[in-house]
Design a protein around this motif. Structure first.
Motif, PDB file in Angstrom:
ATOM      1  N   GLN A  65       7.084  11.262   7.426  1.00  0.00           N
ATOM      2  CA  GLN A  65       5.460  10.802   7.588  1.00  0.00           C
ATOM      3  C   GLN A  65       5.444   9.741   7.838  1.00  0.00           C
ATOM      4  N   GLN A  66       6.548   8.964   7.327  1.00  0.00           N
ATOM      5  CA  GLN A  66       7.223   7.410   7.253  1.00  0.00           C
ATOM      6  C   GLN A  66       5.959   6.900   8.618  1.00  0.00           C
ATOM      7  N   LYS A 124       4.393   8.760  10.579  1.00  0.00           N
ATOM      8  CA  LYS A 124       2.428   8.903  10.944  1.00  0.00           C
ATOM      9  C   LYS A 124       1.937   8.105  10.234  1.00  0.00           C
ATOM     10  N   ASN A 125       3.009   6.835   9.746  1.00  0.00           N
ATOM     11  CA  ASN A 125       1.676   6.271   8.599  1.00  0.00           C
ATOM     12  C   ASN A 125       2.373   4.485   7.892  1.00  0.00           C
ATOM     13  N   LEU A 146       1.523  11.855  -0.752  1.00  0.00           N
ATOM     14  CA  LEU A 146       1.616  13.220   0.056  1.00  0.00           C
ATOM     15  C   LEU A 146       1.942  13.774  -1.003  1.00  0.00           C
ATOM     16  N   VAL A 148       1.219   5.429   0.347  1.00  0.00           N
ATOM     17  CA  VAL A 148       0.153   6.693   0.530  1.00  0.00           C
ATOM     18  C   VAL A 148       0.972   8.132  -0.027  1.00  0.00           C
ATOM     19  N   ASN A 168       1.109  -1.599  -0.224  1.00  0.00           N
ATOM     20  CA  ASN A 168       0.170  -0.155  -0.180  1.00  0.00           C
ATOM     21  C   ASN A 168       0.573   1.523   0.062  1.00  0.00           C
ATOM     22  N   VAL A 220       4.601   5.653   2.305  1.00  0.00           N
ATOM     23  CA  VAL A 220       5.112   7.051   2.312  1.00  0.00           C
ATOM     24  C   VAL A 220       6.116   7.766   0.698  1.00  0.00           C
ATOM     25  N   THR A 239       2.464   1.221   5.615  1.00  0.00           N
ATOM     26  CA  THR A 239       2.487   1.530   4.415  1.00  0.00           C
ATOM     27  C   THR A 239       3.980   2.089   3.920  1.00  0.00           C
ATOM     28  N   LYS A 297      -5.284  16.959   7.420  1.00  0.00           N
ATOM     29  CA  LYS A 297      -5.523  15.975   7.495  1.00  0.00           C
ATOM     30  C   LYS A 297      -5.338  15.346   5.421  1.00  0.00           C
TER      31      LYS A 297
END
Ligand SMILES: Nc1nc2c(ncn2[C@@H]2O[C@H](COP(=O)(O)OP(=O)(O)O)[C@@H](O)[C@H]2O)c(=O)[nH]1
Ligand SMILES: Nc1ncnc2c1ncn2[C@@H]1O[C@H](COP(=O)(O)OP(=O)(O)O)[C@@H](O)[C@H]1O
Length: 412
Positions: free
Chosen positions: A124-125, A127-128, A79, A77, A75, A133, A131, A207
């Motif tokens: 950011q990774q 926070k995710n 950004l 994400v 998956n 990022v 998945t 968000k």
């Protein structure tokens, strides 16, 4: 060493030595996968497949095949602000991002970066988890002067100083219009002083990653959207941000390089007098802002966030000092170098020599006969996702005098 294009080779299982991967430019002139316009770039154990078509529609999608997960698609994400679809692109692996050169697109929309291992992506990774990022950033030729962040307690004179600057230098500075959930004051205009926004709308956009920073200040939500800053810079102006200390801290931690200035009042009594004389807040709001002011001043002077502290006692003196900080005193000469107007060929092949990307036209006969190659220098990149990537330099080089032959292979 210049590497030719070999996107028709399949490194799907990461067989090629890492060194060779790092040098390869992929090009989707060779339909690298089942007749669609995709490029695939191998980084370590992951294969980044970018692009694709659905019928006649070309789209820019990122898929990641992770050999650590038994060759499973993971998956992703995405950004930042991703490029709109395009009919073909070239991909070149750089240190921590993939350069994407769109084909048959407008000059101001053809250079993009897919960040895969930058500081921002790693932040950011975290926070995710679970998945992969990645983050998109539009490439912009040339540089702009560093944005200027101005902070200080409510009533200290930030707005007054910024208005003086914008009035005296209207072509040099642009104001970053923040979003806020507070109600407009007096003559404040939506889209000029603030984007006055409903809380739920702003929370959704936060968000969605559209904000460079945001904070709860004096009981309302305030935030600086990425576009608020980038639109000013795209217009070739120096961006001024009027944000609180929390926001300044966030910008300091972001990829956006800026100059940070804190404005101090001569005393708390004078600050209270100014806030009351301004007459824009209720008694309760005045008291709340004064309570917050002490902590803000402490933060401004001792947090290490700010490059400069200015005391706004006499307005004219403070304004002169601000102009000196910005290199605007009467002896300043600020030559403006307009970015070069060199358009990438509508269809091209690419190769890479260190931080230089050599772009060779493969389209119309006319362009092919042009003896110029385009060299894109990516050695001084600035900024990045979630905003623009600036600092690119572009040169037209005479392919024959440089000893390049026609297919992008150059001096070995
Ligand atoms: N973090 C952050 N603070 C902001 C932003 N816009 C304004 N502020 C700060 O919010 C505080 C209140 O701003 P405002 O309501 O306009 O009151 P003023 O400071 O009395 O003019 C000030 O400290 C501003 O610097 C923003 O986009 N982000
Ligand atoms: N150096 C100064 N001396 C006296 N009054 C000032 C000075 N600087 C600003 N003011 C006044 O103080 C009030 C608050 O200034 P403003 O720019 O709105 O502050 P901020 O934007 O920091 O909240 C305004 O009425 C402004 O005219």
């Amino acid at each position: 060493m210049v590497w030719g294009l070999d996107s028709d080779k399949d490194f799907s299982m990461g067989e090629a030595p890492i060194g060779q991967d790092l040098q390869n430019g992929n090009d989707n002139d060779f339909e690298s996968k089942s007749g669609t316009f995709e490029t695939s770039t191998i980084i370590g154990e992951k294969k980044y497949v970018i692009g694709g078509t659905a019928g006649e529609t070309f789209y820019v999608k990122v898929q990641i095949l992770d050999n650590n997960c038994l060759g499973e698609w993971v998956n992703v994400v995405e950004l930042g602000t991703k490029p709109i679809s395009c009919n073909g692109h070239s991909a070149v692996l750089l240190k921590d991002r993939i350069l994407i050169l769109k084909k048959n697109s407008n000059p101001d929309d053809c250079i993009w970066f897919l960040e895969v291992d930058t500081t921002y992506v790693r932040q950011q990774q975290k926070k995710n988890l679970g998945t992969e990022v990645v983050a998109w950033s539009k490439g912009v030729i040339g540089n702009v002067e560093k944005p200027v962040v101005i902070s200080g307690p409510s009533g200290v004179g930030k707005g007054t100083l910024i208005s003086l600057l914008m009035k005296e230098f209207p072509s040099m500075f642009g104001f970053s219009v923040s979003h806020t959930t507070r109600a407009p004051r007096g003559m404040e205009k939506d889209g000029v002083h603030y984007h006055f926004t409903e809380k739920n709308v702003m929370e959704k956009e936060i968000k969605d990653g559209k904000f460079l920073e945001f904070a709860s200040v004096h009981g309302n939500l305030y935030g600086t959207s990425v576009e608020a800053v980038e639109l000013v810079s795209d217009a070739g102006k120096r961006c001024i941000l009027d944000i609180d200390v929390q926001g300044a801290r966030s910008v300091r931690a972001s990829p956006l390089e800026a100059m940070f200035i804190f404005i101090c009042p001569p005393s708390m009594d004078e600050l209270e007098k100014r806030l009351r004389d301004r007459g824009t807040e209720t008694e309760e709001q005045v008291l709340k802002r004064l309570r917050n002011a002490q902590a803000e001043i402490e933060q401004g002077r001792s947090s290490g966030i700010f490059d400069h502290i200015l005391f706004n006692d006499n307005l004219e003196d403070c304004y002169e000092n601000l102009k000196k900080l910005l290199g605007l005193d009467e002896y300043a000469t600020t030559p403006k170098s307009a970015p070069k107007e060199i358009n990438l060929p509508r269809d091209h092949s690419v190769s890479k020599i260190d931080d230089k990307i050599i772009i060779n036209s493969t389209s119309s006969k006319l362009e092919k006969e042009s003896k110029n190659l385009i060299m894109l220098d990516v050695s001084c990149l600035k900024g990045g996702a979630p905003g623009r990537t600036r600092g690119l330099n572009i040169e037209a080089i005479d392919s024959f005098s440089e000893g390049f032959n026609g297919n992008g292979n150059g001096p070995i």
